[in-house]
Each structure stands twice: as structure tokens, then as C-alpha cells.
Design an enzyme around this catalytic site. Structure first.
Site, short mmCIF file in Angstrom:
data_model
loop_
_atom_site.label_atom_id
_atom_site.label_comp_id
_atom_site.label_asym_id
_atom_site.label_seq_id
_atom_site.Cartn_x
_atom_site.Cartn_y
_atom_site.Cartn_z
N SER A 150 60.60 -16.44 30.84
CA SER A 150 60.11 -17.75 31.19
C SER A 150 58.57 -17.80 31.08
O SER A 150 58.02 -17.59 30.00
CB SER A 150 60.59 -18.13 32.60
OG SER A 150 60.35 -19.48 32.88
N ASP A 204 69.66 -23.89 28.55
CA ASP A 204 68.49 -23.81 29.44
C ASP A 204 67.99 -25.22 29.76
O ASP A 204 67.67 -25.99 28.86
CB ASP A 204 67.38 -22.99 28.75
CG ASP A 204 66.31 -22.54 29.72
OD1 ASP A 204 66.04 -23.25 30.71
OD2 ASP A 204 65.71 -21.47 29.49
N HIS A 236 68.91 -20.92 32.27
CA HIS A 236 67.59 -20.30 32.44
C HIS A 236 67.74 -18.98 33.19
O HIS A 236 67.43 -18.86 34.38
CB HIS A 236 66.67 -21.25 33.19
CG HIS A 236 65.21 -20.86 33.09
ND1 HIS A 236 64.54 -20.80 31.90
CD2 HIS A 236 64.31 -20.50 34.04
CE1 HIS A 236 63.29 -20.43 32.10
NE2 HIS A 236 63.12 -20.23 33.40
#
Length: 258
Positions: A150, A204, A236
Site C-alpha cells: 500500500s 481492491d 486490499h
């Protein structure tokens, strides 16, 4: 001014993404046949270094169990580092202070989200200092790998692109391109030989798949190669499949050293 409910929704989105990653790490550990074993340091000096950069609101220690999944003999002499981001105010969370490598203007992150370049470049300097220290300690740059999830994935990309030497590789998980194309002029020719692995879940909702898809064209324009892997049904978070591929990807790029 956004309503409190919107603010709470945004905060919950960030909190959820952190919790999802932590839950995923625990899941892959408890469902791995090697979950009871850990990486045992080799008595000889390390010849490989892996730097793992966590996501927004997370911590380095929370991600350390990842290394126990790398069970191949090639990783016996691997040194790992899981640093924690400093506490910083984050714009997308209305200035709330939390572990953050750099500022993020909005969530979900899209291909067109505004960039916080100055904040990113400051974080890059910190990563480069860590890499330089490892190189000074005797590990060749070709055996140094930077990985991140991320926000940590976005920082991974920025760090390997702007490092003035060819590294073993950079692995981006659910990340994005954190700066504009003008940064391409600052990429050292040696950095263009650093291989990039990019993994992204199609489902995601925090860093949209479109943000990941924007990575390969950007890298191609910059003159870098990139292996892009899309994971259907993955949100995610990081899956066991992604981590096992990372293990084989790094293993295939390890350079022999005396």
C-alpha cells in the site's frame, strides 16, 4: 465541510485496510505448513537484505512474521528490516496523526489522485539512508530488495527509482505511482536496471486496481521493466500466493557472492 458521518466512513476505511493486512498476515502464517518455524539466522554474515515497508497506520513489528514464510535455503543468510513509519498528520484522515511515510490526499487512491511529492521525496531520503548503511556493511546492491504494501508499496517504487545504483529488485503490493511523470528525468541510468514486481488485487477498494494498472505504463515510459500480476478476488491485503511468488521472484534474482 464534510459531514461527521463521511469523516467517520473515511476513518473506518483506513482502519479497515490496516486491520485487513494484519489479519491476512496472521491467516497465511497459521495456515502455512511452516508456521511453527521461523527464519534462523545463518552463522555466516548476511549476503542478502530485504527491507519491508508497511502500509498507512501499520507498524514494522506487525509485519515481521512475513519472513517466516521464506523457507528456501537461499534465505538462510538474509537480513530483514521492518522499520516503522514516523507519526505524521494525514490529509485524507483530516489531519489525524498516525504512522505514515508521507502524506496521502485522498482514499480511495485512484490513478488520478493528487500527489504529495515533497513528502514522498523526504521519505525516500530515509529509505536511501537505510540502504546506504547496508551497502557500507558489505552487502552488494544487487542483493538488496525493497518491498512494500500500500503506502509502503508506493514508497518502495519511489525509493528504487531514485536510488543511484541497480538494486536486486523492488516489489510493490497494492501500491501506486506517488509522483508525476516529471520525476522521470531524475531517475539514474543504473536504477533503470532494477527489476520491479507489481502485485495488485482486482477487488481492491482502498488503492483501486486502476491505480496499480497505471504503474507499468509509467515504468515503461521511464525505461524500466515490470512484472505485473493481477489477483482476482483479492481486496486490499496480501495473499499467501503473492508472498510465495515473491519468495521465488527474489530467489531467482539473488547474485552469488564470495
Amino acid at each position: 465541510m464534510p459531514t461527521p458521518s463521511v469523516r467517520q466512513q473515511l476513518t473506518n476505511s483506513i482502519t479497515l485496510s490496516v486491520a485487513t493486512l494484519a489479519a491476512t498476515i496472521l491467516f497465511v502464517l497459521f495456515h502455512s505448513p511452516h508456521s511453527s518455524s521461523s527464519t534462523t539466522p545463518h552463522p555466516m554474515a548476511a549476503r542478502t537484505f530485504i527491507l519491508w515497508l508497511h502500509g498507512l497506520g501499520d507498524s514494522g513489528p506487525a509485519n515481521e512474521p512475513i519472513k517466516s514464510l521464506f523457507t528456501s535455503p537461499e534465505f538462510k543468510r538474509t537480513s530483514w528490516s521492518f522499520p516503522s513509519a514516523p507519526n505524521n498528520p494525514v490529509t485524507c484522515n483530516y489531519g489525524a496523526v498516525m504512522p505514515s511515510w508521507f502524506d496521502i490526499h485522498e482514499i480511495p487512491v485512484t490513478a488520478d489522485s493528487p500527489k504529495a511529492e515533497s513528502s514522498v521525496l523526504e521519505a525516500v531520503q530515509s529509505v536511501h539512508a537505510k540502504i546506504d548503511k547496508v551497502v557500507d556493511g558489505g552487502i552488494t546492491p544487487n542483493n538488496i530488495f525493497v518491498c512494500g504494501f500500500s503506502q509502503g508499496g508506493a514508497l518502495t517504487l519511489a525509493s528504487v527509482l531514485l536510488y543511484p545504483k541497480t538494486l536486486g529488485g523492488g516489489a510493490v503490493f497494492s501500491g501506486w505511482v506517488p509522483f508525476n511523470s516529471t520525476i522521470i528525468d531524475r531517475i539514474h541510468p543504473d536504477a533503470k536496471r532494477t527489476p520491479i514486481l507489481w502485485s495488485h488485487g482486482i477487488d481492491d477498494r482502498t488503492v483501486l486496481f486502476e491505480a496499480g494498472q497505471a504503474g507499468p505504463p509509467f515504468l515503461e515510459k521511464a525505461g524500466l521493466s515490470c512484472e505485473f500480476k493481477a489477483y482476482p478476488g483479492l481486496g486490499h491485503s496480501i495473499s499467501m500466493e503473492e508472498l510465495k511468488h515473491l519468495e521465488s521472484w527474489i530467489k531467482s534474482r539473488l547474485q552469488s557472492s564470495s
